[in-house]
Design a protein around this motif. Structure first.
Motif, PDB file in Angstrom:
ATOM      1  N   GLY A   1       0.787  -1.232   0.000  1.00 55.25           N
ATOM      2  CA  GLY A   1       0.000   0.000   0.000  1.00 55.25           C
ATOM      3  C   GLY A   1       0.811   1.269   0.000  1.00 55.25           C
ATOM      4  N   ASP A   2       2.121   1.157   0.135  1.00 56.72           N
ATOM      5  CA  ASP A   2       2.959   2.356   0.241  1.00 56.72           C
ATOM      6  C   ASP A   2       2.957   3.235  -1.006  1.00 56.72           C
ATOM      7  OD1 ASP A   2       3.618   1.674   2.782  1.00 56.72           O
ATOM      8  OD2 ASP A   2       5.705   1.133   2.357  1.00 56.72           O
ATOM      9  N   CYS A   3       2.615   2.672  -2.150  1.00 58.63           N
ATOM     10  CA  CYS A   3       2.685   3.435  -3.396  1.00 58.63           C
ATOM     11  C   CYS A   3       1.450   4.305  -3.625  1.00 58.63           C
ATOM     12  CB  CYS A   3       2.876   2.493  -4.584  1.00 58.63           C
ATOM     13  SG  CYS A   3       1.553   1.266  -4.708  1.00 58.63           S
ATOM     14  N   ALA A   4       0.476   4.267  -2.729  1.00 60.19           N
ATOM     15  CA  ALA A   4      -0.761   5.035  -2.931  1.00 60.19           C
ATOM     16  C   ALA A   4      -0.465   6.514  -3.170  1.00 60.19           C
ATOM     17  CB  ALA A   4      -1.694   4.856  -1.739  1.00 60.19           C
ATOM     18  N   VAL A   5       0.433   7.088  -2.380  1.00 60.52           N
ATOM     19  CA  VAL A   5       0.753   8.513  -2.524  1.00 60.52           C
ATOM     20  C   VAL A   5       1.364   8.775  -3.888  1.00 60.52           C
ATOM     21  CG1 VAL A   5       2.215  10.368  -1.653  1.00 60.52           C
ATOM     22  CG2 VAL A   5       1.014   8.887  -0.052  1.00 60.52           C
ATOM     23  N   ASP A   6       2.246   7.896  -4.323  1.00 59.61           N
ATOM     24  CA  ASP A   6       2.883   8.081  -5.633  1.00 59.61           C
ATOM     25  C   ASP A   6       1.868   7.966  -6.756  1.00 59.61           C
ATOM     26  OD1 ASP A   6       5.422   8.386  -4.492  1.00 59.61           O
ATOM     27  OD2 ASP A   6       5.676   6.216  -4.372  1.00 59.61           O
ATOM     28  N   ILE A   7       0.924   7.061  -6.625  1.00 62.67           N
ATOM     29  CA  ILE A   7      -0.102   6.896  -7.665  1.00 62.67           C
ATOM     30  C   ILE A   7      -1.021   8.110  -7.680  1.00 62.67           C
ATOM     31  CG2 ILE A   7      -2.077   5.507  -8.402  1.00 62.67           C
ATOM     32  CD1 ILE A   7      -0.541   3.047  -7.333  1.00 62.67           C
ATOM     33  N   GLU A   8      -1.359   8.630  -6.506  1.00 61.43           N
ATOM     34  CA  GLU A   8      -2.188   9.839  -6.451  1.00 61.43           C
ATOM     35  C   GLU A   8      -1.453  11.013  -7.104  1.00 61.43           C
ATOM     36  OE1 GLU A   8      -5.235  10.026  -5.643  1.00 61.43           O
ATOM     37  OE2 GLU A   8      -5.699   8.388  -4.264  1.00 61.43           O
ATOM     38  N   GLU A   9      -0.154  11.125  -6.865  1.00 61.75           N
ATOM     39  CA  GLU A   9       0.628  12.192  -7.505  1.00 61.75           C
ATOM     40  C   GLU A   9       0.639  12.021  -9.011  1.00 61.75           C
ATOM     41  OE1 GLU A   9       4.517  12.488  -5.812  1.00 61.75           O
ATOM     42  OE2 GLU A   9       3.767  13.169  -3.878  1.00 61.75           O
ATOM     43  N   LEU A  10       0.780  10.777  -9.470  1.00 64.66           N
ATOM     44  CA  LEU A  10       0.758  10.503 -10.911  1.00 64.66           C
ATOM     45  C   LEU A  10      -0.585  10.903 -11.496  1.00 64.66           C
ATOM     46  CD1 LEU A  10       2.163   7.522 -12.796  1.00 64.66           C
ATOM     47  CD2 LEU A  10      -0.274   7.935 -12.990  1.00 64.66           C
ATOM     48  N   LEU A  11      -1.672  10.648 -10.777  1.00 65.89           N
ATOM     49  CA  LEU A  11      -3.003  11.038 -11.249  1.00 65.89           C
ATOM     50  C   LEU A  11      -3.114  12.554 -11.357  1.00 65.89           C
ATOM     51  CD1 LEU A  11      -5.352   8.560  -9.381  1.00 65.89           C
ATOM     52  CD2 LEU A  11      -5.364   9.001 -11.841  1.00 65.89           C
ATOM     53  N   GLU A  12      -2.594  13.261 -10.367  1.00 71.51           N
ATOM     54  CA  GLU A  12      -2.639  14.725 -10.416  1.00 71.51           C
ATOM     55  C   GLU A  12      -1.865  15.247 -11.616  1.00 71.51           C
ATOM     56  OE1 GLU A  12      -1.581  16.740  -6.812  1.00 71.51           O
ATOM     57  OE2 GLU A  12      -2.738  15.329  -5.611  1.00 71.51           O
TER      58      GLU A  12
END
Ligand code: FES
Length: 67
Positions: free
Chosen positions: A45-56
């Motif tokens: 689950g640690d990549c959630a922040v990175d995926i959210e940043e990629l979405l932004e």
């Protein structure tokens, strides 16, 4: 295989930035949709922040959905 031009975003499932961006282009515009489409974020689950940043980055005007 590691690719300097396509960094791995989700280490657990070995999902790369290009794979995630391709899924965004296909209409997967939030974390649950990307999780289902790519398998990313289904481990620690640690990549959630990175995926959210990629979405932004990928979606215009900071919107979290194109709809
Ligand atoms: S790094 Fe993506 S689930 Fe662990």
């Amino acid at each position: 295989m590691r690719d300097a031009d396509d960094p791995t975003v989700c280490i657990c499932q070995e999902v790369t930035e290009k794979e995630l961006l391709a899924a965004v282009a296909l209409g997967h515009h939030d974390l649950p949709a990307l999780r289902e489409a790519t398998g990313a974020n289904t481990g620690c689950g640690d990549c959630a922040v990175d995926i959210e940043e990629l979405l932004e980055f990928a979606l215009p005007d900071g919107r979290t959905s194109l709809r």
